[in-house]
Design a protein around this motif. Structure first.
Motif, PDB file in Angstrom:
ATOM      1  N   ALA A 161       0.344   2.807  -5.522  1.00 50.23           N
ATOM      2  CA  ALA A 161      -0.301   3.870  -6.305  1.00 50.23           C
ATOM      3  C   ALA A 161       0.688   4.510  -7.273  1.00 50.23           C
ATOM      4  N   ASP A 176      -4.034  -1.418   2.831  1.00 52.80           N
ATOM      5  CA  ASP A 176      -4.974  -0.859   1.860  1.00 52.80           C
ATOM      6  C   ASP A 176      -4.466  -0.971   0.427  1.00 52.80           C
ATOM      7  N   SER A 177      -3.667  -1.992   0.150  1.00 48.87           N
ATOM      8  CA  SER A 177      -3.085  -2.157  -1.186  1.00 48.87           C
ATOM      9  C   SER A 177      -4.140  -2.160  -2.279  1.00 48.87           C
ATOM     10  N   GLY A 228       0.793  -1.224   0.000  1.00 46.06           N
ATOM     11  CA  GLY A 228       0.000   0.000   0.000  1.00 46.06           C
ATOM     12  C   GLY A 228       0.822   1.269   0.000  1.00 46.06           C
ATOM     13  N   GLN A 263      -5.681   1.301  -2.831  1.00 44.43           N
ATOM     14  CA  GLN A 263      -4.715   2.201  -3.455  1.00 44.43           C
ATOM     15  C   GLN A 263      -4.567   1.890  -4.945  1.00 44.43           C
TER      16      GLN A 263
END
Length: 225
Positions: free
Chosen positions: A22, A45-46, A18, A49
């Motif tokens: 991005a 939160d991979s 995460g 993202q």
């Protein structure tokens, strides 16, 4: 400005990246608009993202391993009728989108079924001496086992044409998949080549400390098989 490549999907196995995913996606999308991340049960939160950065995302409910993620990605891309090629691409920022573009150009120019990325062509690799020796040993054993004459047999940056991808059926979910995919690609007898790639070992990737261990695991797997 160079055109984007629309006949190729990047397949990105994703697990707890995460912090960087991005940016990886945003940089790659400048060349490859079609990117699939397979989130392998990440605890961060991979997936969110990657989705926000513009990738397609599939999720494994639990962690299965990189081999399983690659197979999930390959199966998905083969259902996309516009996909002539897929490129396996790491999520941690080590791979360069321009290298992937050069691999696509090489495949198109020479009607290649497979292009393998090599750290040992072109600029010197940034890794330490132990990793270099381990990688060279892996390449030697892989040549013996598969017949593929490669200088860097287990580089995660590889291009597969559709017919090559259709021959991949990974059953080894974790690091043993690296040897399994080489054997399956060798069995296709499709024309192949190596292309020089630069693996960027960042502070982030070094801090994770997985690169050398993965190489040693692959070497052990080759020896005991």
């Amino acid at each position: 400005m160079k055109e984007t490549i629309t006949d190729t999907w990047l397949v990105v196995p994703l697990y707890n990246e995460g912090e960087v995913i991005a940016d990886v996606i945003q940089q790659a999308k400048k060349i490859f608009p079609f990117i699939l991340c397979v989130d392998d049960g990440s605890k961060d939160d991979s997936a969110a993202q990657a989705l926000a950065a513009g990738a397609y995302v599939l999720k494994h409910p639990v962690n299965l391993g990189q081999g399983a993620s690659l197979q999930t990605g390959i199966d998905f891309v083969l259902k996309q009728t516009s996909a002539k090629y897929l490129i396996t691409f790491d999520a941690d920022g080590q791979h360069q989108p321009e290298d992937a573009r050069a691999m696509h150009t090489l495949a198109e120019a020479n009607d290649l079924g497979i292009v393998f990325g090599s750290r040992f062509m072109g600029t010197p690799i940034e890794s330490g001496w132990l990793k270099r020796i381990t990688l060279q040993a892996v390449a030697y054993l892989s040549r013996y086992r598969t017949g593929l004459k490669l200088s860097d047999a287990h580089n995660g940056l590889r291009l597969l044409r559709r017919d090559a991808a259709q021959a991949v059926n990974l059953t080894q979910n974790r690091m043993a998949h690296a040897s399994e995919i080489m054997g399956q690609l060798a069995a296709t007898k499709l024309p192949y080549a190596e292309a020089p790639v630069h693996i960027r070992y960042t502070d982030y990737s070094r801090a994770k400390g997985q690169s050398l261990l993965n190489s040693i695991n692959i070497l052990v797997d080759l020896v005991i098989r």
